[in-house]
Design a protein around this motif. Structure first.
Motif, PDB file in Angstrom:
ATOM      1  N   THR A 104       8.899  -2.588  -5.008  1.00 57.87           N
ATOM      2  CA  THR A 104       7.736  -2.358  -4.345  1.00 57.87           C
ATOM      3  C   THR A 104       6.557  -3.067  -4.946  1.00 57.87           C
ATOM      4  OG1 THR A 104       7.221  -0.255  -5.104  1.00 57.87           O
ATOM      5  CG2 THR A 104       8.597  -0.166  -3.192  1.00 57.87           C
ATOM      6  N   PHE A 140      16.819  -2.366   0.066  1.00 55.71           N
ATOM      7  CA  PHE A 140      15.521  -1.863   0.461  1.00 55.71           C
ATOM      8  C   PHE A 140      15.034  -0.660  -0.192  1.00 55.71           C
ATOM      9  CE2 PHE A 140      13.213   1.351   3.167  1.00 55.71           C
ATOM     10  CZ  PHE A 140      12.096   0.659   3.469  1.00 55.71           C
ATOM     11  N   GLN A 141      13.773  -0.692  -0.746  1.00 59.30           N
ATOM     12  CA  GLN A 141      13.043   0.265  -1.473  1.00 59.30           C
ATOM     13  C   GLN A 141      11.753   0.958  -0.908  1.00 59.30           C
ATOM     14  OE1 GLN A 141      11.013  -0.124  -5.655  1.00 59.30           O
ATOM     15  NE2 GLN A 141      13.065   0.028  -6.189  1.00 59.30           N
ATOM     16  N   ILE A 142      11.702   2.195  -1.077  1.00 58.73           N
ATOM     17  CA  ILE A 142      10.434   3.052  -0.582  1.00 58.73           C
ATOM     18  C   ILE A 142      10.082   3.843  -1.697  1.00 58.73           C
ATOM     19  CG2 ILE A 142      11.904   4.827   0.659  1.00 58.73           C
ATOM     20  CD1 ILE A 142       9.629   5.094   2.516  1.00 58.73           C
ATOM     21  N   THR A 143       8.885   3.911  -2.146  1.00 54.76           N
ATOM     22  CA  THR A 143       8.443   4.813  -3.123  1.00 54.76           C
ATOM     23  C   THR A 143       7.074   5.588  -2.584  1.00 54.76           C
ATOM     24  OG1 THR A 143       6.914   3.016  -4.088  1.00 54.76           O
ATOM     25  CG2 THR A 143       9.173   3.004  -4.871  1.00 54.76           C
ATOM     26  N   ASP A 199       4.775   2.856  -0.769  1.00 57.70           N
ATOM     27  CA  ASP A 199       5.041   1.160  -0.776  1.00 57.70           C
ATOM     28  C   ASP A 199       6.491   0.935  -0.224  1.00 57.70           C
ATOM     29  OD1 ASP A 199       2.409   0.989  -1.896  1.00 57.70           O
ATOM     30  OD2 ASP A 199       3.288   1.163  -3.972  1.00 57.70           O
ATOM     31  N   LEU A 200       6.720  -0.167   0.139  1.00 60.33           N
ATOM     32  CA  LEU A 200       7.809  -0.437   0.791  1.00 60.33           C
ATOM     33  C   LEU A 200       8.163  -1.830   0.014  1.00 60.33           C
ATOM     34  CD1 LEU A 200       7.732   0.182   4.546  1.00 60.33           C
ATOM     35  CD2 LEU A 200       8.564   1.687   2.776  1.00 60.33           C
ATOM     36  N   PHE A 240      11.664  -5.042  -0.143  1.00 62.66           N
ATOM     37  CA  PHE A 240      12.981  -5.424   0.267  1.00 62.66           C
ATOM     38  C   PHE A 240      13.382  -6.740  -0.530  1.00 62.66           C
ATOM     39  CE2 PHE A 240      15.422  -8.122   3.170  1.00 62.66           C
ATOM     40  CZ  PHE A 240      16.744  -7.458   3.224  1.00 62.66           C
ATOM     41  N   THR A 262       7.261  -7.449   0.528  1.00 64.05           N
ATOM     42  CA  THR A 262       6.840  -6.166   0.027  1.00 64.05           C
ATOM     43  C   THR A 262       5.512  -5.825   0.866  1.00 64.05           C
ATOM     44  OG1 THR A 262       6.074  -4.668  -1.700  1.00 64.05           O
ATOM     45  CG2 THR A 262       5.402  -6.925  -1.734  1.00 64.05           C
ATOM     46  N   ILE A 294       1.180   1.336   2.533  1.00 60.12           N
ATOM     47  CA  ILE A 294       1.376   0.976   4.033  1.00 60.12           C
ATOM     48  C   ILE A 294       0.297   1.924   5.015  1.00 60.12           C
ATOM     49  CG2 ILE A 294       3.748   0.133   3.651  1.00 60.12           C
ATOM     50  CD1 ILE A 294       4.482   2.908   4.850  1.00 60.12           C
TER      51      ILE A 294
END
Length: 804
Positions: A141, A707-710, A731-732, A734, A748, A752
């Motif tokens: 992210t 895919f990552q989400i923090t 934050d996102l 991929f 990224t 968001i």
């Protein structure tokens, strides 16, 4: 002359120990042909399987290489939690100097399936006896950012909107490749915004470092390890990315290495270009002023930033006994900042008093060059001598034009504008020299000792001039040259012992002592502003670790540390960009001394792992910023000593793998900081628990796609005169592997929901103000990266996005 003679003797000594050597390489997979990272690979003699001859860990492609191995017969062992230990016999002779073992398959341990389930988490975070290691490439992210952006997702680390770091309420010592570096600033305060994240291999976090580390690490150490490919052959990678937020974003990187058994040659270049927008609003009440009772200051600025770094390294390993390395780093930062502040004052009845608009045009160019040398000598019986020397120079030029225009309540201009000019020129040098020696004690301990000297010389040239009758006249009362010189000389002696084997101890302990002598002076050339410090301190440290049969552990640690003031804390110069709110140094500021205690427990479950820590820190001469307002309405903030303070709290780091495609990391902390009551703090808020939480989710959505989400949350934080309000954002990120794994596409989106902002309240005996800041943090970035002629496939495309 003396150092030259020592170097010559070492070179002669090297030639006497040249011998034949070879290499062993291979790749480690599990029974399902999945790559296994961080596998411990080490050689032991067939005659003494308890003594390690050489060792390494597998990289993020599962590959490993052992170089400079003396010819002979060995056991090569592969060990990793959750897998059955594997041992093979290898023979290096004149006919087979370079052995390629091919693919090594390690089997899952049915008794320890819990660790197998969470091994993927170690792609992001790996635990060690001294702290935590974070792999930068897995922080999806923060692609395209700086080191400061990377830190936002680091366990135990808090980062504000200006890139300032704290650990457990205090600033840690920032090191680069295990040393105090000038990259990011010769001063003690490292500017992580100047270091592109794409240069970073991993980040090591030590919360309670031992005596072998610099004492100036009150809340711990963050060691940034830069990339250096050790794979044999010619390898390279390149990346290019672009995006937009409030303004444009551009990033580029290039990495090249050529490695043989004896030579290691490398080149790297990184850059990023962006424009940052920021909105600030200050509201102040001054109770003892009728005419200027209320002050309102909305502010807008736009800062164009470019950062470029270039590195080279040359390594030469003539044999298994000796190695030499030369490295050079150049960093350039350019900033053009355009800022407008509108200041309006009103009476206590809200009647208009005055208004002006203050416009500033700040141009800054910053260069740093650093040269480093390392020599490592391996003696028999695993005795090791290392010599490190580095020298850096800094060249910083900042010029600012300021125009102030008085306005009516209807914003009509009154008279002519008032013009001012300032410049801030800094020339600095930083030199480090250290000698370290490790001596095993039988098979149950190590003695480590060494010497280090740090020399820091900084010249700050500050000039202010005011326009009169069409000409700029120097303001001699605010023009001077400030010279700061410092020497730090340190020794350390540390013993580490264990029961059982070194690789799998049952009990491990250390105790050490570090004497340090510090001499520093600060002098203005024209005025009487000066100070001098000469002090000696002993810094002890100790730890005890107990390992259970399942390799869970309990650790108790203690260390004494110091927080020395930075050049900014001493410097008398005043930034007048905002003429009603200024910062000044304090020549009487004294260093903080702290005693830190920590109890840590590591526990592994079937599909999870948990690390918990309890910590306590007692500090004398605590340093905090302190704000006062004079009768003319000018607010001045400078660092002050506040006597004793204490901080206590708890941290937890939890990893969980509910499904094969879903991996979770949760990091949380809660702590309280208490400051000794004093006359300055009569209006200070009550003690308040502070803390943070970081929640990272990784989803392997399909083959070669992740895919990552923090989510980040920081609670309100108490400061001596007020409180900083909570901050939160999501934050996102991929990434998709393409081109048979040699290419990657990354997307990224930072912040968001556009919630990341900073707000604080500060009060004194005669005032109260609120400070609001919002930077353009929401942005989108797309990156493409490609690697060639190498299995070094995941070393470049990380963190290519600057989160402003």
């Amino acid at each position: 002359m003396r150092y030259g003679l020592i170097t010559l003797m070492l070179l002669i000594h090297v030639l006497a120990f040249v011998q034949k050597s070879g290499s062993i390489s291979g790749k480690v997979l599990d029974s399902e042909n999945n790559i296994v990272e961080f596998v411990n690979v080490f050689l032991t003699s067939v005659n003494d399987s308890t003594t390690i001859v050489n060792g390494t860990v597998t990289d993020n492609t599962g590959s490993f290489v052992l170089t400079n191995v003396p010819l002979g017969k060995y056991f090569i062992q592969f060990r990793f939690i959750g897998f059955v230990n594997l041992q093979q016999t290898v023979l290096l002779d004149d006919a087979n100097k370079n052995i390629e073992l091919g693919t090594i398959i390690i089997e899952q341990d049915a008794i320890a399936l819990n660790s197998v389930e969470i091994s993927a988490f170690r792609n992001l975070i790996q635990k060690t006896d001294e702290g935590i290691v974070v792999n930068a490439s897995e922080n999806l992210t923060q692609i395209g950012g700086t080191a400061a952006d990377l830190m936002k997702n680091m366990p135990g680390v808090q980062v504000d909107m200006e890139g300032n770091l704290t650990m457990r309420g205090k600033t840690p010592l920032i090191m680069i490749n295990g040393r105090v570096s000038a990259i990011g600033g010769v001063d003690r305060v490292t500017n992580l915004e100047q270091i592109p994240a794409s240069t970073i291999e991993r980040i090591e976090i030590l919360t309670n470092p031992s005596a072998k580390y610099d004492a100036d690490a009150e809340s711990g150490i963050i060691n940034i390890v830069l990339k250096n490919n050790t794979n044999l052959g010619t390898n390279g990678a390149a990346a290019l990315g672009g995006g937009f937020g409030a303004r444009y974003r551009l990033n580029g990187s290039f990495l090249f290495n050529h490695n043989t058994n004896k030579w290691d040659l490398g080149l790297a270049y990184d850059n990023w270009f962006t424009t940052r927008t920021r909105t600030v609003n200050k509201q102040r009440v001054q109770y003892d002023s009728d005419d200027n009772h209320f002050l309102s200051q909305p502010r807008e600025d736009e800062r164009t930033i470019q950062t470029q770094t270039a590195r080279f390294n040359v390594g030469y390993t003539p044999n298994s006994k000796n190695s030499f390395k030369l490295e050079g780093i150049w960093l350039f930062e350019g900033q053009d900042n355009y800022e407008t502040i509108v200041s309006t004052t009103e009476t206590s009845l809200h009647d208009f008093t005055s208004r002006n608009s203050r416009y500033s045009n700040e141009i800054r160019r910053f260069h740093t060059g650093e040269l480093l040398f390392n020599y490592t000598r391996n003696f028999n019986q695993n005795r090791v001598l290392t010599i490190d020397a580095s020298s850096a120079i800094e060249y910083n030029r900042e010029n600012t034009d300021i125009s102030t225009q008085n306005l009516t309540e209807q914003n009509t201009e009154i008279g002519n504008n008032f013009m001012q000019r300032t410049h801030f020129y800094e020339d600095a040098d930083l030199t480090n020299f250290s000698v370290n020696y490790v001596h095993p004690v039988k098979e149950t301990g190590l003695i480590e000792t060494g010497y280090k000297t740090t020399l820091r010389f900084i010249n700050d040239d500050y000039l202010r001039s005011n326009q009169q009758n069409g000409s700029f006249i120097t303001d001699l009362s605010h023009t001077d040259i400030f010279k700061f010189n410092e020497q730090i000389h340190a020794l350390y002696l540390q013993y580490t012992g264990w029961t059982g084997t070194q690789q799998e101890p049952k009990l491990k302990y250390h105790f050490g002592i570090r004497p340090e002598q510090v001499l520093n002076t600060g002098d203005n050339v024209q005025s009487s502003y000066n100070f001098s410090n000469n002090y000696f301190q002993l810094y002890p440290s100790a730890s005890l670790i107990y390992y259970t049969p399942k390799r869970n552990s309990f650790k108790l640690a203690y260390s004494k540390r110091i927080n020395r003031p930075s050049i900014g804390d001493y410097s008398p110069f005043i930034d007048i960009t905002d003429s009603l709110n200024v910062w000044s140094g304090n020549p009487d500021i004294q260093p903080e001394i702290s005693h830190s205690f920590e109890l840590t427990q590591n526990q592994t479950f079937k599909k999870a792992s948990l690390t918990t820590s309890l910590f306590y820190r007692l500090t004398s001469n605590s340093i905090f910023p302190y704000t006062t307002i004079d009768s003319s309405g000018v607010s001045t903030t400078r660092p002050e000593n506040f006597g004793n303070s204490s901080t206590y709290g708890a941290e937890a780091f939890f990893t969980y793998n509910p499904f094969n495609f879903w991996k979770i990391n949760l990091d949380a902390s809660i702590y309280e900081q208490r400051i000794e009551p004093s006359a300055k703090l009569q209006n200070a808020p009550e003690n308040l628990l502070s803390g943070y939480a970081k929640f990272i989710n990784n989803f392997d959505v399909w083959k070669n796609g992740r895919f990552q989400i923090t989510a980040n949350y920081t609670s309100p934080i108490v400061i001596p005169q007020g409180i900083i309000k909570e901050v939160y954002f999501i934050d996102l990120g991929f990434q998709q592997k393409i081109l048979k794994g040699q290419g990657r596409l990354a997307l990224t989106v930072t912040d968001i929901f556009d919630t990341q902002r900073s707000e604080s309240t500060v009060s004194g005996s005669n005032f109260e103000y609120t400070h609001y800041r919002k930077v353009g943090t929401r942005a989108v970035m797309l990156i493409f990266a490609y690697t060639f002629k190498s299995e070094f496939k995941e070393k470049l495309l990380e963190n290519k996005f600057k989160n402003e």
